[in-house]
Design a protein around this motif. Structure first.
Motif, short mmCIF file in Angstrom:
data_model
loop_
_atom_site.label_atom_id
_atom_site.label_comp_id
_atom_site.label_asym_id
_atom_site.label_seq_id
_atom_site.Cartn_x
_atom_site.Cartn_y
_atom_site.Cartn_z
N GLU A 61 0.86 -1.19 0.00
CA GLU A 61 0.00 0.00 0.00
C GLU A 61 0.89 1.24 0.00
O GLU A 61 1.68 1.44 0.92
CB GLU A 61 -0.90 -0.01 1.24
N VAL A 62 0.78 2.06 -1.05
CA VAL A 62 1.60 3.26 -1.18
C VAL A 62 0.66 4.43 -1.50
O VAL A 62 0.03 4.44 -2.56
CB VAL A 62 2.65 3.13 -2.30
N ASN A 63 0.59 5.39 -0.59
CA ASN A 63 -0.28 6.57 -0.79
C ASN A 63 -1.70 6.19 -1.18
O ASN A 63 -2.29 6.79 -2.08
CB ASN A 63 0.32 7.51 -1.83
N GLY A 64 -2.23 5.15 -0.58
CA GLY A 64 -3.59 4.73 -0.87
C GLY A 64 -3.74 3.88 -2.12
O GLY A 64 -4.86 3.53 -2.50
N HIS A 116 -2.70 -6.58 -11.38
CA HIS A 116 -3.49 -6.62 -10.15
C HIS A 116 -3.35 -5.34 -9.32
O HIS A 116 -3.82 -5.29 -8.18
CB HIS A 116 -3.10 -7.84 -9.32
N SER A 117 -2.70 -4.32 -9.84
CA SER A 117 -2.57 -3.05 -9.10
C SER A 117 -3.80 -2.18 -9.32
O SER A 117 -4.38 -2.16 -10.40
CB SER A 117 -1.33 -2.29 -9.57
N ASP A 118 -4.15 -1.46 -8.26
CA ASP A 118 -5.28 -0.52 -8.34
C ASP A 118 -4.88 0.72 -9.13
O ASP A 118 -3.69 1.02 -9.28
CB ASP A 118 -5.72 -0.08 -6.95
N ARG A 119 -5.89 1.44 -9.59
CA ARG A 119 -5.68 2.72 -10.26
C ARG A 119 -6.75 3.69 -9.77
O ARG A 119 -7.80 3.84 -10.39
CB ARG A 119 -5.76 2.58 -11.77
N PRO A 120 -6.49 4.33 -8.64
CA PRO A 120 -7.47 5.30 -8.14
C PRO A 120 -7.74 6.39 -9.18
O PRO A 120 -6.81 6.86 -9.85
CB PRO A 120 -6.80 5.88 -6.89
N ARG A 121 -8.98 6.78 -9.32
CA ARG A 121 -9.38 7.75 -10.33
C ARG A 121 -9.16 9.19 -9.91
O ARG A 121 -9.33 10.10 -10.70
CB ARG A 121 -10.86 7.55 -10.70
N ASN A 122 -8.75 9.40 -8.65
CA ASN A 122 -8.56 10.78 -8.17
C ASN A 122 -7.17 11.31 -8.49
O ASN A 122 -6.81 12.40 -8.07
CB ASN A 122 -8.82 10.86 -6.67
N VAL A 123 -6.37 10.54 -9.23
CA VAL A 123 -5.00 10.94 -9.59
C VAL A 123 -4.86 10.88 -11.11
O VAL A 123 -5.33 9.94 -11.74
CB VAL A 123 -3.95 10.00 -8.94
#
Length: 162
Positions: A61-64, A116-123
């Motif tokens: 977990e890195v910066n959310g 399998h890594s997430d991609r938050p949409r706020n960045v």
């Protein structure tokens, strides 16, 4: 002005040319139902793909952001980053990870939104943002020296790193 009224009357009097609110409502309902069915099918297929292709590494977990990575070998660190449209499995199936791991500590990341890594949409995931995320991940893994870096297919990240 008088020519407009007879045309309106003519359109109304043509059989089968009736457009009512109920027809529009029916068409909208069918379209919404079809979109909902497609969304459910997409969700089902995504879950099935995740079950059939489990992650091969661990998560950090890195910066959310939940990053998937594989780490093998020992020695000086070598970081492998894939390009667009690929993931860790491409390095693994080619045998590259095991080959490099004979002499080095190999760390391979799935970039945000890949594998399998997430991609938050706020960045906005610019090469700079991705490079910063990878640097922070490496710090969490105890890599304090500048690692060797190979960005197969991801040269913009390499230029941000060096």
């Amino acid at each position: 002005m008088t020519a407009v009224h007879p045309i309106k009357r003519l359109r109304r009097s043509v059989p089968g040319r009736r457009t009512t609110n109920s027809t529009s409502i029916l068409a909208a309902s069918v379209a919404i139902g079809a979109l909902a069915a497609i969304a459910l099918l997409n969700q089902h297929l995504a879950r099935k793909a995740e079950r059939e292709n489990p992650p091969s590494g661990r998560f950090l977990e890195v910066n959310g952001v939940r990053l998937h990575y594989v780490e093998r070998g020992a020695g000086d660190p070598v970081v492998l980053l894939h390009g667009n449209g690929s993931m860790i499995q491409n390095f693994d199936s080619s045998g590259l990870i095991d080959l490099v791991a004979k002499d080095y500590r190999v760390i391979v990341f799935d970039r945000p939104g890949f594998g399998h890594s997430d991609r938050p949409r706020n960045v906005v995931w610019t090469p700079d943002a991705q490079a910063e995320l990878i640097k922070l991940a490496l710090a969490q893994l105890g890599v304090s020296t500048q690692p060797s870096l190979d960005t197969l297919g991801a040269p913009p990240l390499r230029s941000r790193w060096l």
